[in-house]
Motif scaffolding. Structure first.
Motif, PDB file in Angstrom:
ATOM      1  N   TYR A 107      -4.805   4.147   0.268  1.00 15.17           N
ATOM      2  CA  TYR A 107      -5.897   3.479   0.957  1.00 15.17           C
ATOM      3  C   TYR A 107      -6.195   4.327   2.185  1.00 15.17           C
ATOM      4  O   TYR A 107      -5.407   4.375   3.134  1.00 15.17           O
ATOM      5  CB  TYR A 107      -5.478   2.063   1.344  1.00 15.17           C
ATOM      6  N   TYR A 139      -1.149   4.418   3.453  1.00 16.60           N
ATOM      7  CA  TYR A 139      -2.300   3.956   4.231  1.00 16.60           C
ATOM      8  C   TYR A 139      -2.590   5.039   5.258  1.00 16.60           C
ATOM      9  O   TYR A 139      -1.824   5.253   6.198  1.00 16.60           O
ATOM     10  CB  TYR A 139      -1.972   2.618   4.887  1.00 16.60           C
ATOM     11  N   ILE A 175       0.876  -1.173   0.000  1.00 17.53           N
ATOM     12  CA  ILE A 175       0.000   0.000   0.000  1.00 17.53           C
ATOM     13  C   ILE A 175       0.911   1.219   0.000  1.00 17.53           C
ATOM     14  O   ILE A 175       1.702   1.401   0.929  1.00 17.53           O
ATOM     15  CB  ILE A 175      -0.911   0.026   1.249  1.00 17.53           C
TER      16      ILE A 175
END
Length: 502
Positions: free
Chosen positions: A330, A299, A296
């Motif tokens: 995300y 995040y 990711i």
């Protein structure tokens, strides 16, 4: 009679079998798959990958090579293994005596290196040696070995010996509990000089580099940071992250985050490290950062998203997030502003905004060509379950490209009816084969036409002539007068992060 014939057959078979191979001394007629083996760049005192050399005996004779050895002998930083053999006693990996090679056959030499920068040439930081194949007729045949040794600053968790003969490792004090990483992972709590990363040397991170409450991690423009498997940066609830120059946008000052495997074969392999985790409620700022090959990229979430939503904050400008195995951004119940950002090729979504929040993306390019029928460029929802919702507030996508290889590159599911009204899309180029089904709030969005990117596979998302992003009705936004690489915006501007340059 039958018994006599059987004994005769055995006698002939045994007399015709070769009892052993008669090896002749090597006379220097070997050939090699390479005359020089270039090992990719390695960091000081960190072992390389294994490289392979093939040695051929093209003659009709079985030969014995008196010695295969490294030119620097037992002091060499290189290590060899030859067809499973580790070498002579006391010189393992360095010297091999009487290496046998059958006629018309070959053998494999496997090569590794671990060296510090002090052993390299001080002018070019190359560490060199050679493999010598001796013979009985003259000078040995040689294959050159070359690798670049790069000095670095290593950040890693402390460890202490425990009472069962193993080690206890320093951990970060935050439990972020995702499926991608365990709670309380190993990490180094940053303090003092480790809170200021500069361009003097690259940084290599093991575990999580943790920015504690009340501290700020400053990463200078042009810094290079490499992350080991599973590593990343984590910012505490009252910590702060500043990356790059908040004012200037010089493309030479790009900060790069990527994995620590420097071989060419790893240049485009996703999921090599975890990513940046931001819990911070302070104003965190990123400018001119490239994130490559993470799980990711960023995040972003509050530490307590249910009771204190929309408190984690981030501003990211002129940045690229590429080739992440799960998501580029995300974000859970957070606040993000993004200008001139490119996110390309992610396993689930380029941008995933879950459990609501407050967002503003302007002149961004989100493209997803990941080989999956379920990937999307942009994912939106406002719930954790049917009874736990957090609506979107003042969320905008303006002058953005939202595109990819699937027919529907936006997915949204809202339980709170205010979320759809508060999520506004204006003047975007969007790939979605049913705009009525999508039911976006906003105006002047384009659902047909190709952005005509230069080369998606190479992450070159600047647009070429004929692009649908070159649109005469796109409004000029004075606050975004230059594109991601500092080209001035025309009026009307090109949709997306890159201005079209004829």
């Amino acid at each position: 009679m039958r018994k006599l014939l059987f004994l005769l057959f055995i006698t002939i078979a045994l007399s015709s079998c070769r009892k052993d191979f008669e090896f002749e001394p090597n006379t220097g007629g070997l050939s090699f798959s390479k005359d020089t083996v270039y090992l990719d760049t390695v960091f000081t005192n960190i072992g390389s990958s294994t490289y392979r050399l093939k040695v051929y005996n093209k003659s009709d004779k079985d030969i014995s090579i008196p010695k295969v050895q490294l030119g620097k002998g037992i002091n060499s930083k290189y290590r060899l293994m030859i067809d499973g053999m580790t070498g002579d006693a006391g010189a393992q990996g360095k010297i091999f005596s009487n290496v046998e090679l059958l006629a018309k056959d070959s053998l494999f030499v496997f090569i590794e290196v671990t060296s510090d920068v002090a052993s390299a040439n001080p002018t070019d930081f190359l560490y060199t040696d050679q493999i010598q194949f001796t013979n009985v007729t003259g000078a040995p045949q040689t294959v050159e070995l070359v690798t670049l040794i790069q000095d670095a600053i290593f950040i890693y968790p402390n460890r202490t010996l425990n009472n069962v003969g193993g080690y206890n490792y320093e951990t970060v004090p935050y439990n972020f509990g995702t499926n991608q990483q365990p709670a309380y992972p190993r990490g180094k709590i940053l303090s003092g000089p480790l809170l200021n990363w500069n361009t003097n040397k690259p940084y290599v991170i093991y575990g999580f580099a943790f920015v504690p409450d009340g501290e700020t991690l400053n990463i200078e423009p042009g810094a290079k940071v490499y992350f080991h498997d599973g590593a990343g940066i984590m910012v505490a609830q009252n910590g702060t992250l500043n990356i790059g120059d908040p004012i200037n946008n010089n493309i030479e000052d790009e900060v790069i985050f990527e994995g620590d495997r420097l071989e060419y074969s790893f240049d485009n392999v996703p999921g090599q490290w975890f990513g940046v985790i931001n819990f911070s409620t302070n104003q965190n700022f990123i400018n001119h950062l490239t994130i490559k090959n993470a799980t990711i990229g960023i995040y972003n979430r509050p530490l307590d998203a249910i009771n204190n939503p929309n408190t984690a904050k981030l501003k990211i400008n002129n940045s690229k997030i590429l080739n992440c195995s799960y998501a580029g951004i995300y974000s859970l119940a957070s606040e993000i502003e993004g200008i001139n950002c490119v996110i390309n090729n992610c396993g689930q979504f380029c941008v995933g905004l879950v459990f609501g929040g407050k967002y503003n993306f302007t002149h961004c390019t989100f493209n997803n060509n990941w080989n999956s029928s379920k990937q999307v460029a942009v994912y939106l929802d406002d719930y954790l379950d049917e009874t736990t919702t957090n609506p979107f507030i003042t969320t905008f996508f303006k002058n953005c490209i939202i595109y990819g290889s699937n027919q529907k590159e936006i997915f949204k599911k809202f339980i709170d009816t205010s979320s759809n009204q508060n999520c506004t899309f204006n003047n975007n180029l969007i790939k979605h084969n049913s705009s009525n089904e999508l039911a976006l709030t906003g105006t002047n969005n384009f659902f047909t036409g190709n952005p005509n990117f230069k080369n998606v596979a190479k992450h070159q998302l600047n647009v070429l002539a004929g692009s649908a992003a070159i649109n005469s009705t796109t409004p000029f936004i004075p606050q975004v007068s230059k594109d991601i690489i500092n080209n001035p915006r025309s009026n009307p501007p090109t949709i997306g992060a890159y201005e079209y340059i004829p």
